[in-house]
Design an enzyme around this catalytic site. Sequence first.
Site, PDB file in Angstrom:
ATOM      1  N   TYR A 501     -58.628 -25.633   9.408  1.00 40.47           N
ATOM      2  CA  TYR A 501     -59.536 -25.851  10.463  1.00 40.47           C
ATOM      3  C   TYR A 501     -58.540 -26.195  11.910  1.00 40.47           C
ATOM      4  CZ  TYR A 501     -63.187 -25.148   7.473  1.00 40.47           C
ATOM      5  OH  TYR A 501     -64.237 -24.494   6.412  1.00 40.47           O
ATOM      6  N   GLU A 537     -60.746 -20.500   4.063  1.00 37.93           N
ATOM      7  CA  GLU A 537     -61.520 -21.038   5.224  1.00 37.93           C
ATOM      8  C   GLU A 537     -61.028 -21.487   6.676  1.00 37.93           C
ATOM      9  OE1 GLU A 537     -63.638 -24.976   3.855  1.00 37.93           O
ATOM     10  OE2 GLU A 537     -63.944 -23.851   1.796  1.00 37.93           O
TER      11      GLU A 537
HETATM   12  C1  GCB Z   1     -63.847 -27.736   3.909  1.00 36.06           C
HETATM   13  C2  GCB Z   1     -64.761 -27.385   2.432  1.00 36.06           C
HETATM   14  C3  GCB Z   1     -66.104 -26.990   2.787  1.00 36.06           C
HETATM   15  C4  GCB Z   1     -66.829 -27.709   4.149  1.00 36.06           C
HETATM   16  C5  GCB Z   1     -65.870 -27.507   5.274  1.00 36.06           C
HETATM   17  C6  GCB Z   1     -66.300 -28.102   6.657  1.00 36.06           C
HETATM   18  O1  GCB Z   1     -62.674 -27.705   3.834  1.00 36.06           O
HETATM   19  O2  GCB Z   1     -64.051 -26.694   1.394  1.00 36.06           O
HETATM   20  O3  GCB Z   1     -66.923 -27.210   1.734  1.00 36.06           O
HETATM   21  O4  GCB Z   1     -68.126 -27.225   4.455  1.00 36.06           O
HETATM   22  O5  GCB Z   1     -64.362 -27.855   5.158  1.00 36.06           O
HETATM   23  O6  GCB Z   1     -67.041 -27.449   7.310  1.00 36.06           O
HETATM   24  O7  GCB Z   1     -65.883 -29.055   6.792  1.00 36.06           O
END
Ligand code: GCB
Length: 646
Positions: A501, A537
Amino acid sequence: MTPPWLLLAVLALVWLRAGVLGDTSWGGLYPRESPSREVRSLDGLWNFRLAPLLDPDKGFREHWYSQPLSLTGPVISMAVPSSYNDITQDKALRDHIGWAWYDRSFYVPVRWQEDKLRVVLRLGSAHYNSIVYVNGVEVAKHEGGHLPIMAEISSHLSFSQENLVTVAINNTLTPTTIPQGSIHFHNDPTRYPAGYFTQSYNFDFTNYAGIHRPVFLYTTPRIYIEDILLTTAVDGTSGIINYTITTGSVQMGPHRLGDIGCSLKVLNQEKKYVTSAIGCRGTIVLSNASLWWPYLMSDNPGYQYTLMVAVSSASGDLDFYPQKVGIRSVGWNSTTLTINGVPMYLRGCGKHEDADIRGKGLDYPLVVKDFSLLKWLGANSFRTSHYPYAEEIMDMADQEGIMVVDECPAVGLSGFGEVLMNKHILVMRELVRRDKNRPSVIMWSVGNEPQSNQEAAANYFRSVVKATHEDDPTRPVTCVLNRGPIEFAASSLDVILVNRYYSWYGDTGHLEVIKLQTITEFTEWFVLHNKPVMISEYGAGSIAGLHMDPAFTWSEEYQVELMLQNFEAFDKLRSQGFFVGEMIWNFADFATPQGSKRVAGNKKGVFTRNRQPKTAAHVLRWRYHSLAGTTQQLGNRTALWRHIFS
Ligand code: GCB
């Protein structure tokens, strides 16, 4: 006042009562009608009552299962399938921790008895821990929220009177459940009322509870098809189906059943006869086979044949089961994933089973809508983050040609002790056994974001991955990681999936760092581990309708600009030859527990929780169709996007 130690003891006791995993670890073949099988739905409105928070054992002590719930106290109507949490206005129901009780009555035809049929009760899933009773007799115990529960109930039924099915469900998570959680007792009487406790867990989605998937009664003859194992391969224009049929039998009466034989007919998608085979194990070679291809990789994606499997014995019993099969091969090496020998690039989404009112309950309109949206996006895949999804959803994936990274419920694990590991292995075995024949499943995921920077993770994951490979050597195994390239779990995996992220949880607001950081990190993963790598992700939260320019966190602009920066990084990584896919987080906004870091749920969806597109969805649609080479199919409405991106 109940002393906390007593409560703890009671919780432990009820927990133990729920038994050990493995009692019903085989959920059986999905209930399907055939010339020898009848299927009846028990879905609908059941009676429902919560056990008192501070007296969780009450239902067991008072034998609530031995008579209709309505006779032992007040009940409300509860929809099955559904989560119970968001159905009413009652906060106690939404936030309940502990046992919840369901029951309903049903009749079975006398004919089933006359024909000496075997009757099976099957719940697609119930979260988390469940005990099932028929007419007051315990018939099944199951630990784990996302896999089927099956019990043969023939001898417990009344064929002349009403029958009663009762299900007790406990949503308590502990350090040795999968996923883990913990109960906290708040003992300071100056700050909390007597007996006050809360539950926490290491994941952000709501721990919805209830009978989440359809409940069926079905019949089979006394000799029946217990399981079918298929593997497929492709040889030039030929499709190869290897099959093993396992049979079961129930002695109902003194006569011998004799030898059991198997046969099968192969029907094409139009249900026309193609060929047949004899024997409980064998290989069928189809020349000029129609292969199972992913969506947008063929004009006829998701092609499946039907195997009409039959077993018979000297005494004449016959059981039939229609088993679908999609012929395809999955391959992998240190840089590439292939399907039918062609390199694949996964373009998809992390998802959740989640919607308002019903929570994680299976909802057919939602299933159809989600696949319609996935195809609208041009996605070819999704991950069942962070638990196995309903079989009805998996059926759609098979049929529509959407590839699935099939994940078990091991989200956010830590500790890595032996008890946990053995359970984890059993859960993987249950999952593999349930989904082994699905062409859509191209990879197993043994978990999401374990704390695998802990050294104990090395042996732990080696064992879990090894067990998964023993059960299914035909698919690669992954675990979704997020700690950093030096991870103890990584060495056991076939493919590295990473959640990252940039510019959201770190360097928030600094979109300009994404490209550099993503390219640096993902290259490092490849260099260190020499395995295909993908991003499972990435994303940003956005409040639908919030617009800010220049882009600002939580605005739709910020979510879109973050995606565009990521796309540049992905294209660069792709050109280096080891980057095998991108999955955005998340398909749709979803529910999370109350907290200060989420605004009424996780808002990283490209669709709202009601499945309406944010700007991000249009951008992703352009991206995915560009990757698939199908933007020309998008029509005039996307001229705008063509204009923006050209
Ligand atoms: C992650 C998780 C996921 C969360 C996401 C978030 O790494 O795998 O389950 O919803 O981040 O939005 O923080």
